[in-house]
Motif scaffolding. Structure first.
Motif: not given
Length: 430
Positions: A69, A119, A126, A128, A426
């Protein structure tokens, strides 16, 4: 009324130094640095060198990268993410499922232990994304070429120009690319893959051949397979992963449906995949992954790559020479974090250079010391973690399976521990 001396004093106080930067390698890390440095350091002269010819179409490179992310957000800040999404070749990762194939004999719970990260539970859109190398690099390259065309006096792109040598000299570095040029700073962003890299030895760094190989390709999944889920599966032979891709076919003219990128790691000395034909490989794959994946219906031709670790102890050497991305550390793909680590290298290097350029002179040496000091905890944590996981497959199997299974169960049960893992996944160690 201002005197001439007043005007001169003001100009001296507000002047910004000219900093010359050579970026070696026009891959995603190198282009990311060049693009952001051109904006954040408006007085810097930036030259990017790359051996590939100018007319090579990078957009068709099918290699797959997993973006965290944090990397997605970095690309959004650079103004490139919308162009990548417009290709419809980007798949969001909304869930991660980590489990192992062997049963955990001492597990007290129902079923077998696994870690599920979503997520939604992390409060983010999200976790990623998955993107092909070509889809990532092509917009970066187009943006950089546009910047060069708009400011040719300050920015330069040298396609078809392999760098033959980098030499530290007084007040900077010399780049030998048929002609020798002087720069204040050289950033090596051209790393390649483990098999092509020279081996390192302490104190320069650590090099470890895992005696594993990764079979890489794509698979077609059943129509009812959950979308946006990345699966990591620990098997007796090594880790295997499925990363979500946009709908499509995996062989020319084949059926269209949900797809995933496959990374299948096995021992080099006892490879259970090499002697199998495609039908046999597909049968084996359907025994490896958990039931949630559903049926794997078809598989593309697979490519194979040797796996190992190359990590430089230092990111900065010989005064004004810096390594980022795969040039600094080439990792096992077990965590899918190699590119993300490189993009965090870029972010911190740029921040250090911007801080150092706030005065009337740019102290490159101080900026590089700050950059290296800030980056080492994150990179050492990830290097050590992936190295341990990669080597753990040489441990006695019953002990390993029990320990790993109990660890997965504890991770899932302990909320703070799972949140810490998700944040690291993330954004890296912050």
């Amino acid at each position: 009324m201002n005197t001439s001396q007043d005007v001169l004093n003001h100009a001296q106080q507000t002047a910004r130094p000219s900093l010359s930067i050579a970026v070696i390698g026009a891959g995603p890390a190198g282009l990311s640095l060049a693009l952001q440095a051109a904006r954040a350091l408006p007085h810097a002269h930036i030259t990017v060198f790359d051996a590939r010819p100018a007319d090579k179409d990078v957009s068709q490179d099918p290699r797959v990268l997993a973006l965290s992310l944090g990397s997605v957000q970095e690309l959004q800040r650079m103004g490139l993410w919308d162009a990548m999404l417009a290709t419809q070749q980007v798949a969001a990762i909304r869930q991660v499922h980590v489990s192992q194939q062997q049963p955990t004999v001492l597990w007290p719970g129902q079923g077998q232990p696994a870690v599920h990260i979503s997520a939604a539970e992390q409060g983010v859109p999200q976790l990623g994304a998955v993107i092909s190398y070509g889809t990532l690099v092509a917009p970066m390259q187009a943006s950089w070429l546009s910047a060069v065309a708009a400011d040719e006096a300050r920015l330069s792109m040298r396609f078809g120009t392999p760098v033959k040598g980098v030499k530290a000299v007084s007040e900077g570095v010399e780049i030998d690319a048929d002609i020798v040029e002087h720069f204040d700073l050289a950033v090596i962003a051209e790393g390649g893959v483990f098999a092509d890299q020279p081996k390192l030895s302490w104190p320069e760094g650590v090099s470890r051949d895992y005696r594993q190989k990764a079979w890489i390709g794509q698979v077609l999944l059943a129509d009812d397979t959950p979308a946006g889920v990345a699966y990591e599966r620990f098997t007796p032979s090594g880790p295997a992963a499925l990363l979500p891709l946009p709908r499509g076919s995996v062989v020319p003219g084949g059926p269209v449906g949900p797809r995933a990128a496959l990374v299948w790691c096995v021992p080099s000395d006892d490879d259970p995949v090499a002697e199998l034909d495609d039908a046999q490989r597909l049968t084996v794959l359907n025994t490896i992954f958990p039931a949630q994946v559903g049926e794997i219906r078809q598989m593309s031709p697979l490519k194979v790559f040797p796996l190992g670790l190359n990590a430089h102890r230092r990111l900065v050497s010989e005064g004004a020479l810096v390594r980022i991305g795969n040039a600094a550390q080439t990792l096992h793909p077990v965590a899918g974090q190699g590119f993300n680590l490189g993009l965090r290298d870029v972010h911190e290097l740029l921040a250090a250079l911007v801080r150092a350029s706030q005065g009337t002179s740019t102290d490159v040496a101080t900026a590089l010391r700050q950059f290296e000091r800030r980056r080492q905890p994150d990179r050492f944590t990830l290097i050590a973690g992936t190295d341990f996981l990669a080597r753990s497959f040489t441990f006695p199997a019953p002990i390993l399976a029990t320990a790993r299974g109990l660890g997965l169960g504890a991770m899932q049960a302990l909320g703070p521990l799972k949140r810490a893992l998700a944040n690291t996944m993330m954004f890296g160690r912050r």
